[in-house]
Design a protein around this motif. Structure first.
Motif, mmCIF file in Angstrom:
data_model
loop_
_atom_site.group_PDB
_atom_site.id
_atom_site.type_symbol
_atom_site.label_atom_id
_atom_site.label_comp_id
_atom_site.label_asym_id
_atom_site.label_seq_id
_atom_site.Cartn_x
_atom_site.Cartn_y
_atom_site.Cartn_z
ATOM 1 N N ASP B 159 0.836 -1.191 0.000
ATOM 2 C CA ASP B 159 0.000 0.000 0.000
ATOM 3 C C ASP B 159 0.875 1.247 0.000
ATOM 4 O O ASP B 159 1.314 1.704 1.040
ATOM 5 N N GLU B 160 1.140 1.780 -1.182
ATOM 6 C CA GLU B 160 1.963 2.979 -1.364
ATOM 7 C C GLU B 160 3.234 2.954 -0.513
ATOM 8 O O GLU B 160 3.503 3.915 0.217
ATOM 9 N N PRO B 161 4.051 1.923 -0.619
ATOM 10 C CA PRO B 161 5.194 1.818 0.295
ATOM 11 C C PRO B 161 6.284 2.861 0.036
ATOM 12 O O PRO B 161 7.107 3.091 0.907
ATOM 13 N N LEU B 162 6.271 3.508 -1.139
ATOM 14 C CA LEU B 162 7.360 4.443 -1.462
ATOM 15 C C LEU B 162 6.990 5.893 -1.195
ATOM 16 O O LEU B 162 7.811 6.795 -1.362
ATOM 17 N N THR B 163 5.753 6.132 -0.759
ATOM 18 C CA THR B 163 5.244 7.498 -0.646
ATOM 19 C C THR B 163 6.080 8.389 0.257
ATOM 20 O O THR B 163 6.257 9.567 -0.018
ATOM 21 N N ASN B 164 6.602 7.823 1.339
ATOM 22 C CA ASN B 164 7.308 8.674 2.298
ATOM 23 C C ASN B 164 8.777 8.906 1.977
ATOM 24 O O ASN B 164 9.477 9.582 2.716
ATOM 25 N N LEU B 165 9.257 8.341 0.871
ATOM 26 C CA LEU B 165 10.668 8.542 0.517
ATOM 27 C C LEU B 165 10.812 9.825 -0.303
ATOM 28 O O LEU B 165 9.867 10.255 -0.955
ATOM 29 N N ASP B 166 12.017 10.428 -0.283
ATOM 30 C CA ASP B 166 12.200 11.601 -1.126
ATOM 31 C C ASP B 166 12.265 11.160 -2.585
ATOM 32 O O ASP B 166 12.445 9.985 -2.894
ATOM 33 N N ALA B 167 12.088 12.138 -3.480
ATOM 34 C CA ALA B 167 11.837 11.833 -4.889
ATOM 35 C C ALA B 167 12.930 10.946 -5.504
ATOM 36 O O ALA B 167 12.622 9.967 -6.178
ATOM 37 N N ALA B 168 14.198 11.276 -5.255
ATOM 38 C CA ALA B 168 15.292 10.534 -5.894
ATOM 39 C C ALA B 168 15.324 9.085 -5.405
ATOM 40 O O ALA B 168 15.484 8.148 -6.187
ATOM 41 N N LEU B 169 15.120 8.910 -4.120
ATOM 42 C CA LEU B 169 15.144 7.577 -3.528
ATOM 43 C C LEU B 169 13.955 6.740 -4.022
ATOM 44 O O LEU B 169 14.064 5.539 -4.240
ATOM 45 N N ARG B 170 12.833 7.425 -4.189
ATOM 46 C CA ARG B 170 11.629 6.740 -4.670
ATOM 47 C C ARG B 170 11.884 6.132 -6.049
ATOM 48 O O ARG B 170 11.509 5.003 -6.330
#
Lengths: 363, 361
Positions: B159-170
């Motif tokens: 469930d949206e596991p990448l949402t909280n990462l900053d853009a580059a890391l995502r």
């Protein structure tokens, strides 16, 4: 309307230097976007221009007029924030008209101004609604309308699109650009989104750790990044970087560790002369300047497809080359499966060479 | 791993809200299926029904060859990932990845084999003995990903596991997660509101809006041949241009009376299906060519704005009170205010019925 001159601006908070000796000239009616990561000092710069922070050093002038000691209200700027605080119990019309009443506008003048501005923002069909009845994009336009209605000398904007979803953000980008052209007012706009910077600014000022890295047009910061930071920050798919060294006898850039060698361009060979250490260089190349082929020996590097990312109109290929992961943009028509061995060719005329010590561009 | 089958799923909340309406969807064994839609579209509710965190009002959920409707979450043999949690700072990368297995008493040799295999796939074999805080953030995230995915349940729900990462890391994690899923052949149902994430990661994408499944297909199918106006406007950056038109003779006529010719067969196909006069022409920004005036284009319009995107330029073109987006190579150069003509690539045109919002051709 007015130009803005920032000269040797420094602002500290306790022991932290938020803005470090920054100079930037924004011409009258120009749209300048300051872009950088969180904590770069963008908002502090903007707040100094607005008069909400007092600089420790340096001067800020609107036209020829020194702003030192001039209150925020007297500077005649309009400030639009990320969180647009609208009056919840006032209609769209009343929200937009709000700044005019204390300035002594008559009822008819207010009517004329609100109609003009809301028409330009295309919210003239919503004048009787309350903010709670509006979408995020519409609310943002009302906030803009309230700022625009009194024709300030300078428009200051602090990430006004951040809270919108991506479809609306894209739409508002071109709207804002159109509006700036129609209003013909100086815009100083701050964002951490490089797409906004590239797409809207007449010029872009890239900031990192309180220091100005580069100022230039879109083409300049994209095609001629001044240093490693700008090269890696600007561009929707990040530039690829490789550590390498220069072989003066052969005129090549090579990595003994990763086992590759590429012919340097004339510009690179000249640039190396100015480097701190020809053994410590960084080669940078954008994803669209790399070609990929499934024919062995077709390029100057060999790799293996790691992941394919379709974007619709194009694909991004993530390819492993030794220990490095390389991003390559290709037309959507090219289809290669993960695991396939590929040849890779760099367009060296589009590649960038950086000093590994100073991180400054050598080409 | 196993397939997931959702059959005629409906979820009505006690307040009467229909969160999911009659949804049927299969996730094949070893497939990464992305459930995409705006907030409130019902995608997370669907995922929670599969996980057993919500009880559906009607419909069946199969995991492998079992109906799991009445099983509690713990007995469904699935893993639910909300985000990639922070690593244990006092444990090495190896022990962090091994952690979920040790809790379930997997034999030591088996743990070792699996940790090394996953580390190899994630390109972090060389740092297994290091502690997380000594690693760059990209490698830390890969360790966290390894830990999240080391178990071997029937399927993973994300469930949206990448949402909280900053853009580059995502962006980096998107690549690593997709690679890992492909290598391990994991069945994965992945929820996001981010269409770029959906396009780049999914084997297939299922687009939802207001509780209703709009379309299921490969990223290119959904991008090139959207079934509904909603999908056309939601998928793609920029989204598909949607221009109001109506049928006139063997062509389409825009609101300001300009004519776009179509071949007779296409026109007949529209005629046979349309429910009213109002149609919408859909065309992607890259399927329109811009020229100056007098070149026999389909529509005459005026350049409103030019946005440089680095490797492309995005033009916003004013057409009869709306704006049409056109992407070009950076070398194509028009100025705001300039009169231009739009040429549509016929093979890439979609036509929708404005009333039903469904694609006709």
């Amino acid at each position: 309307m007015s130009s803005v001159t920032i000269e040797n601006l420094t602002k500290r908070f306790g022991g932290t230097v938020a803005v470090n000796d920054l100079s930037l000239y924004i011409a009258d009616r120009e749209f300048v976007v300051m872009v950088g990561p969180t904590g770069a000092g963008k908002t502090t710069t903007l707040r100094c221009v607005a008069g909400l922070e007092k600089p420790d050093n340096g001067t800020i002038r609107f036209g020829d007029e020194d702003m030192a000691g001039v209150s925020p209200a007297a500077r005649d700027v309009a400030f639009v924030f990320q969180n647009y605080a609208l009056y919840p119990r006032k209609t769209v019309f009343e929200n937009v008209a709000f700044p005019l009443k204390p300035r002594g506008y008559t009822k008819v003048e207010i009517e004329v101004e609100v109609t003009r501005v809301t028409g330009m923002l295309r919210i003239d069909n919503l004048l009787d609604r309350l903010p709670s009845q509006l979408s995020g994009g519409e609310q943002q336009r009302v906030a803009l309308g309230r700022a625009m209605v009194r024709t300030p000398r300078v428009f200051l904007m602090d990430e006004p699109l951040t809270n919108l979803d991506f479809q609306l953000r894209a739409q508002m980008r071109s709207e804002l650009k159109r509006i700036q052209r129609e209003l013909n007012i100086t815009f100083f706009y701050v964002t951490n989104d490089q797409v906004e910077a590239l797409s809207m600014g007449d010029r872009i000022a890239v900031l990192n750790e309180g220091r100005l890295q580069q100022v230039g047009t879109q083409d300049e910061v994209y095609d001629k990044p001044a240093n490693l930071f700008v090269a890696s920050f600007i561009g929707s798919t990040r530039m690829n970087f490789f550590k390498c060294a220069y072989n003066a006898d052969k005129g090549t850039l090579f990595s003994a560790e990763d086992g590759w060698s590429l012919q340097a361009t004339e510009e690179m060979r000249a640039g190396v002369q100015a480097s701190s250490d020809p053994g410590n260089l960084i080669l940078g190349i954008r994803p669209e300047d790399v070609q990929i082929s499934s024919q062995a020996g077709d390029g100057n590097l060999e790799g293996q497809v790691y992941v394919v990312e379709p974007l619709g109109d194009r694909n991004i290929y993530d390819v492993t080359v030794g220990p490095n992961l390389l991003k390559i943009k290709t037309p959507a028509t090219l289809v290669l499966d993960p695991g396939v061995q590929v040849s890779i060719r760099f367009d060296m005329s589009r590649a960038h060479l950086f000093d590994g010590v100073t991180e400054q561009a050598l080409t | 791993m196993a397939e997931i089958r959702i059959q005629d799923l409906t979820k009505v909340f006690p307040n009467g809200t229909v969160a999911v309406r009659d949804l049927s969807l299969d996730v094949a064994d070893g497939e990464l299926l992305v459930l995409l839609g705006p907030s409130g579209c019902g995608k997370t509710t669907t995922l929670r029904c599969v996980a057993g965190l919500e009880t559906q009002t009607s419909g069946d959920i199969w995991i492998g060859d079992r109906i799991v409707n009445n099983l509690p979450p713990g007995e469904r043999d699935i893993a639910f990932v909300f985000q990639f949690y922070a690593l244990y700072p006092h444990l090495s990368a190896y022990d962090n990845i091994a952690f979920p297995l040790r809790a379930t008493r997997v034999p030591k040799a088996e743990v070792d084999k699996r940790v090394r295999a996953i580390a190899e796939t994630l390109r972090i074999s060389h740092i297994l003995r290091k502690r997380p805080q000594r690693l760059p953030s990209g490698e830390q995230q890969r360790v966290a990903l390894g830990r999240a995915i080391i178990r071997r349940p029937q399927a993973f729900l994300m469930d949206e596991p990448l949402t909280n990462l900053d853009a580059a890391l995502r962006v980096d994690m998107r690549v690593e997660l997709k690679h890992l899923q492909h290598e391990l052949g994991t069945t994965m149902l992945y929820v996001t509101h981010d269409q770029t994430e959906a396009m780049t990661m999914g084997n297939r994408i299922a687009v939802m809006n207001r509780g209703v499944l709009q379309q299921v297909g490969t990223p290119l199918e959904v991008y090139e041949r959207p079934n509904t106006l909603f999908v056309a406007g939601f998928v793609g950056d920029p989204p598909m241009n949607l221009i109001p038109v109506e049928l006139a003779g063997d062509g389409l006529r825009s609101d300001d009376g300009q004519q776009i010719t179509l071949d007779a067969a296409t026109a007949d196909l529209i005629k046979a299906q349309q429910t009213g006069r109002e149609l919408v022409l859909g065309i992607r920004a890259e399927d329109i060519r811009l020229t100056g005036s007098g070149n026999g284009g389909d529509l005459r319009a005026e350049i409103a704005t030019r946005e440089s995107l680095g490797d492309q330029t995005l033009y916003s073109v004013a057409l009869n009170g709306q704006f049409v987006q056109v992407t070009t190579a950076p070398t194509v150069r028009f100025e705001p205010g300039e009169a231009v003509e739009l040429h549509f690539d016929r093979s890439r045109i979609r036509v929708f019925d404005a009333a039903t919002e469904q694609a006709l051709v």
